[in-house]
Design an enzyme around this catalytic site. Structure first.
Site, short mmCIF file in Angstrom:
data_model
loop_
_atom_site.label_atom_id
_atom_site.label_comp_id
_atom_site.label_asym_id
_atom_site.label_seq_id
_atom_site.Cartn_x
_atom_site.Cartn_y
_atom_site.Cartn_z
N ASN A 91 0.84 -1.19 0.00
CA ASN A 91 0.00 0.00 0.00
C ASN A 91 0.88 1.25 0.00
O ASN A 91 1.87 1.31 0.73
CB ASN A 91 -0.90 0.00 1.24
CG ASN A 91 -1.88 -1.15 1.25
OD1 ASN A 91 -2.45 -1.49 0.22
ND2 ASN A 91 -2.08 -1.76 2.41
N GLU A 99 -1.02 2.88 6.17
CA GLU A 99 -1.14 3.41 7.54
C GLU A 99 0.21 3.68 8.17
O GLU A 99 0.35 4.62 8.96
CB GLU A 99 -1.93 2.41 8.41
CG GLU A 99 -3.39 2.29 7.99
CD GLU A 99 -4.13 1.21 8.76
OE1 GLU A 99 -3.52 0.52 9.60
OE2 GLU A 99 -5.33 1.06 8.49
N VAL A 100 1.19 2.84 7.89
CA VAL A 100 2.51 3.00 8.50
C VAL A 100 3.48 3.52 7.44
O VAL A 100 3.71 2.85 6.42
CB VAL A 100 3.02 1.67 9.09
CG1 VAL A 100 4.40 1.85 9.69
CG2 VAL A 100 2.03 1.13 10.13
N HIS A 104 6.67 -1.25 3.32
CA HIS A 104 6.51 -2.64 3.72
C HIS A 104 5.70 -3.39 2.67
O HIS A 104 4.85 -2.81 1.99
CB HIS A 104 5.83 -2.76 5.09
CG HIS A 104 4.55 -2.00 5.20
ND1 HIS A 104 4.51 -0.64 5.41
CD2 HIS A 104 3.26 -2.40 5.13
CE1 HIS A 104 3.24 -0.24 5.46
NE2 HIS A 104 2.46 -1.29 5.29
P1 AMP Z 1 -0.54 -0.55 5.82
O1 AMP Z 1 -1.99 -0.21 5.96
O2 AMP Z 1 -0.20 -1.16 4.49
O3 AMP Z 1 0.34 0.62 6.18
O4 AMP Z 1 -0.27 -1.73 6.85
C1 AMP Z 1 0.24 -1.54 8.13
C2 AMP Z 1 0.16 -2.86 8.83
O5 AMP Z 1 0.97 -2.81 9.99
C3 AMP Z 1 -1.25 -3.23 9.30
O6 AMP Z 1 -1.63 -4.48 8.70
C4 AMP Z 1 -1.10 -3.35 10.82
O7 AMP Z 1 -1.87 -4.38 11.36
C5 AMP Z 1 0.38 -3.61 10.98
N1 AMP Z 1 0.97 -3.22 12.26
C6 AMP Z 1 0.80 -2.05 12.92
N2 AMP Z 1 1.52 -2.05 14.05
C7 AMP Z 1 2.16 -3.26 14.11
C8 AMP Z 1 3.06 -3.87 15.04
N3 AMP Z 1 3.44 -3.24 16.15
N4 AMP Z 1 3.50 -5.11 14.77
C9 AMP Z 1 3.11 -5.76 13.65
N5 AMP Z 1 2.29 -5.23 12.73
C10 AMP Z 1 1.81 -4.00 12.96
#
Ligand code: AMP
Length: 120
Positions: A91, A99-100, A104
């Site tokens: 994403n 989101e992050v 990734h």
């Molecule tokens: P995205 O929406 O592609 O940015 O995905 C971010 C992903 O990070 C989501 O699937 C979350 O569930 C995952 N996530 C957030 N915090 C953590 C964490 N501390 N450990 C593992 N996964 C995480």
């Protein structure tokens, strides 16, 4: 967009937050998603400070990009995902639902995942 050193994956890379590691080397970390969307849901990240796939493919060398994606395939195979298939998701930005803000790749498998994109 500049890299935010306080994002949650940067904290994981610094060891400030625990993670369920699947694979690690000098350039890559793979760990299980905290909120899995499939029986197998692993995140693969480069250790370098890249915001997104867009940022990574602009700033990283071709060798680094190639090595990263070789690792993604190796990690998928180490999880047995190639047997029945799997989905790879990166994403990017607002429309991509990222989101992050640390690049990734999601590796999801272990069941039939259905449509690629849900209708809005
Ligand atoms: P995205 O929406 O592609 O940015 O995905 C971010 C992903 O990070 C989501 O699937 C979350 O569930 C995952 N996530 C957030 N915090 C953590 C964490 N501390 N450990 C593992 N996964 C995480």
């Amino acid at each position: 967009m500049s890299y935010d050193d306080d994002n949650i994956f940067a904290k994981i890379l610094r060891g400030e937050i625990p993670n369920d590691t699947v694979y690690e080397d000098d350039a890559v970390l793979a760990f299980r998603d905290i909120a899995p969307q499939a029986p197998v849901h692993v995140l693969v990240i480069p250790k370098g400070a890249y915001v997104s796939l867009d940022d990574f493919t602009q700033k990283a060398s071709a060798e680094e990009v190639g090595r990263f994606f070789k690792r993604v395939g190796e990690i998928a195979r180490s999880l047995g995902l190639e047997k029945d298939g799997f989905r790879t998701i990166a994403n990017t930005g607002v429309d991509g639902g990222q989101e992050v803000p640390h690049f990734h790749v999601h590796l999801c498998g272990g069941r039939r995942l259905g449509r690629m994109i849900a209708k809005a």
